[in-house]
Motif scaffolding. Structure first.
Motif, short mmCIF file in Angstrom:
data_model
loop_
_atom_site.label_atom_id
_atom_site.label_comp_id
_atom_site.label_asym_id
_atom_site.label_seq_id
_atom_site.Cartn_x
_atom_site.Cartn_y
_atom_site.Cartn_z
N THR A 9 0.80 -1.22 0.00
CA THR A 9 0.00 0.00 0.00
C THR A 9 0.83 1.27 0.00
O THR A 9 0.30 2.35 -0.20
N VAL A 10 2.13 1.15 0.23
CA VAL A 10 2.99 2.33 0.31
C VAL A 10 3.55 2.65 -1.07
O VAL A 10 4.12 1.80 -1.74
N GLU A 11 3.35 3.88 -1.49
CA GLU A 11 3.90 4.33 -2.77
C GLU A 11 5.41 4.54 -2.63
O GLU A 11 5.86 5.07 -1.61
N PRO A 12 6.19 4.13 -3.61
CA PRO A 12 7.63 4.36 -3.51
C PRO A 12 7.95 5.86 -3.56
O PRO A 12 7.24 6.62 -4.23
N VAL A 13 8.97 6.27 -2.86
CA VAL A 13 9.41 7.66 -2.86
C VAL A 13 10.51 7.79 -3.91
O VAL A 13 11.56 7.15 -3.82
N ILE A 14 10.23 8.59 -4.93
CA ILE A 14 11.19 8.79 -6.02
C ILE A 14 11.82 10.16 -5.84
O ILE A 14 11.12 11.16 -5.66
N SER A 15 13.14 10.19 -5.88
CA SER A 15 13.86 11.46 -5.79
C SER A 15 15.04 11.41 -6.77
O SER A 15 15.31 10.38 -7.39
N TYR A 16 15.70 12.55 -6.87
CA TYR A 16 16.81 12.68 -7.82
C TYR A 16 17.98 13.33 -7.11
O TYR A 16 17.81 14.18 -6.24
N ARG A 17 19.19 12.92 -7.49
CA ARG A 17 20.39 13.45 -6.84
C ARG A 17 21.40 13.83 -7.91
O ARG A 17 21.68 13.05 -8.82
N VAL A 18 21.94 15.02 -7.76
CA VAL A 18 23.06 15.44 -8.58
C VAL A 18 24.31 15.14 -7.76
O VAL A 18 24.39 15.50 -6.59
N GLN A 19 25.24 14.44 -8.39
CA GLN A 19 26.45 14.07 -7.66
C GLN A 19 27.69 14.32 -8.51
O GLN A 19 27.61 14.40 -9.74
N LEU A 20 28.81 14.44 -7.83
CA LEU A 20 30.10 14.59 -8.48
C LEU A 20 30.79 13.25 -8.41
O LEU A 20 30.99 12.71 -7.33
N ASN A 21 31.11 12.69 -9.57
CA ASN A 21 31.84 11.43 -9.62
C ASN A 21 33.31 11.75 -9.82
O ASN A 21 33.73 12.19 -10.87
N LYS A 22 34.08 11.52 -8.76
CA LYS A 22 35.52 11.75 -8.81
C LYS A 22 36.16 10.44 -9.24
O LYS A 22 35.96 9.42 -8.61
N GLU A 60 27.52 13.58 -3.09
CA GLU A 60 26.25 14.26 -3.38
C GLU A 60 26.46 15.76 -3.39
O GLU A 60 27.12 16.32 -2.51
N ILE A 61 25.87 16.41 -4.40
CA ILE A 61 25.91 17.87 -4.47
C ILE A 61 24.58 18.43 -3.97
O ILE A 61 24.54 19.29 -3.11
N LYS A 62 23.47 17.89 -4.51
CA LYS A 62 22.15 18.38 -4.12
C LYS A 62 21.10 17.34 -4.48
O LYS A 62 21.23 16.65 -5.49
N SER A 63 20.04 17.25 -3.66
CA SER A 63 18.93 16.32 -3.92
C SER A 63 17.66 17.09 -4.26
O SER A 63 17.47 18.22 -3.80
N PHE A 64 16.80 16.44 -5.04
CA PHE A 64 15.56 17.06 -5.50
C PHE A 64 14.42 16.04 -5.47
O PHE A 64 14.67 14.84 -5.62
N ASN A 65 13.20 16.53 -5.32
CA ASN A 65 12.02 15.68 -5.45
C ASN A 65 11.38 15.84 -6.82
O ASN A 65 10.54 15.04 -7.20
N ASP A 66 11.81 16.86 -7.56
CA ASP A 66 11.23 17.15 -8.86
C ASP A 66 12.29 16.95 -9.94
O ASP A 66 13.39 17.54 -9.88
N LEU A 67 11.99 16.13 -10.94
CA LEU A 67 12.95 15.81 -12.00
C LEU A 67 13.35 17.05 -12.80
O LEU A 67 14.53 17.26 -13.09
N LYS A 68 12.39 17.88 -13.16
CA LYS A 68 12.72 19.04 -13.99
C LYS A 68 13.63 20.01 -13.25
O LYS A 68 14.57 20.55 -13.83
#
Length: 176
Positions: free
Chosen positions: A88-101, A108-116
């Motif tokens: 019954t629980v909807e999955p929580v979808i989020s997006y993360r901008v990260q720096l791959n060294k 992680e640089i910053k996280s978002f709940n909105d893709l755009k």
């Protein structure tokens, strides 16, 4: 078909049950549970309650399945309740901008709940700030997370941001 209720007031039915010998005086009972939404999952538990097991074995069909389940019902209540809750629980979808060294993994640089919003932020990062290590450039990456865990990109999400299917969403310096 009888409807059962967990200790958390969730309803389900038994589709099928069987048992196999599991050592002297023990039987492993396997039950197929159906949620109210029609999802199915198997659960099993070993019992030494041979008097009730023998009585259940004298029955046939759905009556037998339910009698077998009732032997281990209390032992499986928590597992079944947890499974029904997760349905019954909807999955929580989020997006993360990260720096791959290249030399040190990801940060992680910053996280978002909105893709755009995430893609706009990602697109505006200055790749000239990236460092080169042994001829390889670090990179920025936009990743999708489902319930906090890295997940594959959904085709529709990639289409939304104008990115090619089956690719990572990365930006870096072009090195020659």
């Amino acid at each position: 078909m009888k409807t059962y209720t967990t200790s958390q007031a969730q309803n389900f039915t038994i589709d099928y049950a069987s048992a196999i010998f599991s050592g002297s005086g023990h039987q492993k009972i396997n039950v197929h549970v159906i949620s109210e939404s029609g999802d199915k999952k198997e659960f099993d538990h070993t019992t030494n309650n041979m008097p009730d097991f023998d009585k259940a074995n004298e029955l046939e069909g759905q009556e037998k399945y339910e009698a077998l389940f009732e032997i281990i019902e209390n032992d499986l209540d928590g597992e079944i309740a947890e499974w029904l809750y997760e349905l019954t629980v909807e999955p929580v979808i989020s997006y993360r901008v990260q720096l791959n060294k290249k030399a040190n993994g990801s940060t992680e640089i910053k996280s978002f709940n909105d893709l755009k919003e995430a893609f706009e932020y990602f697109s505006n990062l200055d790749v000239s700030d990236l460092e080169d290590t042994n001829g390889e450039s670090d990179e920025y990456e936009l990743v999708t997370l489902v319930d906090g865990k890295l997940a594959d990109w959904d085709k529709e999400d990639l289409k939304t941001i104008g990115w090619a299917e089956n690719t990572w969403v990365i930006r870096g310096k072009i090195t020659r």
